[in-house]
Design an enzyme around this catalytic site. Structure first.
Site, short mmCIF file in Angstrom:
data_model
loop_
_atom_site.label_atom_id
_atom_site.label_comp_id
_atom_site.label_asym_id
_atom_site.label_seq_id
_atom_site.Cartn_x
_atom_site.Cartn_y
_atom_site.Cartn_z
CE LYS A 87 -65.05 31.72 -16.02
NZ LYS A 87 -65.57 33.08 -16.03
CG ASP A 88 -59.18 29.99 -21.50
OD1 ASP A 88 -58.18 30.22 -22.18
OD2 ASP A 88 -59.34 30.45 -20.35
#
Length: 439
Positions: A87-88
């Site tokens: 994920k970011d």
């Protein structure tokens, strides 16, 4: 007529936008709360087993770094953790993690900032990519510069809907937002240039990093003095320092120095180069005026399972089955695919096959090179990926800002949708240093 992409996008193989309406500019990730991501999972009961299943809600945490910190606090190996996707970092993300042979009460030892942990239960198998259906996003774009954002966004949305989605490019996160070198490391590995791969990863500096990091990288890039670099690299660059330690103990063994990294991390490099080639192939197809929502003779399609692409069920289009395949595509029961090239890849036929061979010739690599002979654990068989990503954003406006809510299948990138609305300024956000190229 397609609009050429920004310089950053073109450097990553993303040559075009699918929409030709002008963009609205704006900034993403002005703060972590502007980029909210939650995972969508297939239904699964957690009724017992040796794996503890938790959901973590984290702010400004990279998954690799979080797992390393949790493992350190719990005094267990990182190999006991598994999760479904990266994920970011600069975001608020909810993610499911499994931990092998851990009791729930042991979690009380973990106290980390901006982290919440919720126990879901236990299972007889760990969380894996196959469990993940996709991700749900809520993203705010601020400081829009177009005169009538609502009208402009509506025009772009109509074009996306008429096409059936957006090109399924790999977004900048695949390559590193602040330090986009992951694919260049992978390229060097595929070419057998292991020393180059190490120094690109360890030492190539980028402006978005902290000054002391830039200085340390530049010194190593110039000197190639690994023992000296180990004295000066910031401790927070733990992946890099682990490789430096290995190379001090095993001088010249550049290929195997990547093996000190976690399996999920070390696989990212060759996978990122495959992603870059995929983007180039997709761009050449668009540039040739070939559709993503219809097959041509020689194309390879996959069938759907539960409405999603199933790369285990492939078929090549020929004159006899082409009409039937395109009817299935229209009904969402089949998808055009393009290759993530590896040593087991079978290239397409027809015009698509010509594009794939042209990209390999331009890059001067072959399918066999993806074995990575000097360290086969870094190699990749290859797979396929849907060329088009269906998406239906819901958009609301407040002042000069817009909020987009939408879901994407696993492996697809929110920034690839955002770029259609912003155009040319996709990555305008407050810079934050990434710990290393994969983040």
């Amino acid at each position: 007529m397609m609009i050429p992409a920004s310089e950053m996008d073109r450097s990553l193989g993303m040559e075009y936008y699918i929409t030709d309406a002008p963009g609205c500019g704006g900034k993403i990730k002005s703060c972590a709360g502007d980029f909210i991501v939650s995972e969508l999972f297939s239904e699964r009961a957690y009724e017992g087993g040796r794996y503890l299943i938790v959901e973590v809600e984290k702010t400004n945490w990279d998954a690799h770094r979080l797992i390393r910190e949790m493992a350190r606090i719990l005094r267990i190996s990182q190999k006991r953790f598994s999760w479904a996707g990266t994920k970011d970092k600069k975001a608020v993300t909810s993610q499911r993690i499994s931990i092998m042979n851990l009791e729930e009460e042991e979690l009380s030892r973990i106290s980390l900032p901006d982290l919440k942990i919720r126990v879901l239960g236990r299972s007889n198998r760990g969380v894996g990519l196959g469990d993940l259906l996709g991700n749900r996003f809520s993203i705010t774009i601020r400081d829009l510069s177009c005169p009538e954002p609502a009208a402009q966004f509506a025009a772009i949305t109509r074009q996306i809907e008429s096409y059936g989605g957006i090109p399924n490019y790999f977004g900048v996160q695949r390559f590193g937002e602040v330090r986009p070198v992951t694919h260049r490391v992978g390229e060097a590995l595929v070419r057998g240039q292991y020393e180059d791969a190490v120094f690109i990863y360890l030492a190539q500096p980028f402006p978005g990093e902290l000054p002391e990091t830039i200085i340390a990288r530049q010194a190593l890039w110039t000197s190639r003095n690994i023992p000296e670099a180990l004295k000066h690299f910031p401790e927070r660059l733990s992946f890099e320092t682990a490789m430096l330690n290995y190379l001090v103990e095993h001088p010249g063994d550049y290929a195997h120095s990547f093996m000190v990294l976690s399996p999920n991390l070390r696989r990212l490099f060759v996978h990122a180069y495959q992603s870059y080639l995929f983007n180039k192939i997709l761009s050449l197809r668009l540039g040739a005026g070939m559709p993503l929502n219809r097959a041509e003779v020689g194309d390879v399609v996959c069938f759907a399972r539960d409405g999603l692409p199933d790369m285990g069920r492939l078929q090549k289009a020929n004159p006899e089955n082409l009409s039937a395949i395109n009817r299935l595509i229209e009904r969402g029961r089949s998808f055009l695919t393009l290759p993530l090239i590896g040593f087991d890849t079978e290239l397409a036929g027809g015009r698509e096959g010509e594009i794939e061979r042209a990209v390999l010739a331009e890059e001067a690599v072959s399918e066999e090179d993806f074995r990575v002979a000097g360290c086969p654990d870094l190699g990749s068989r290859g797979t396929r990926r849907a060329a088009l990503c269906p998406v239906k954003p819901e958009i609301t406006f407040s002042g000069r800002g817009a909020n987009l809510q939408f879901s994407l299948p696993k492996g697809s990138y929110a920034t690839v949708l955002l770029r259609e609305y912003i155009k040319g300024n996709e990555y305008s956000h407050d810079s934050v240093e990434r710990v290393s190229a994969e983040e």
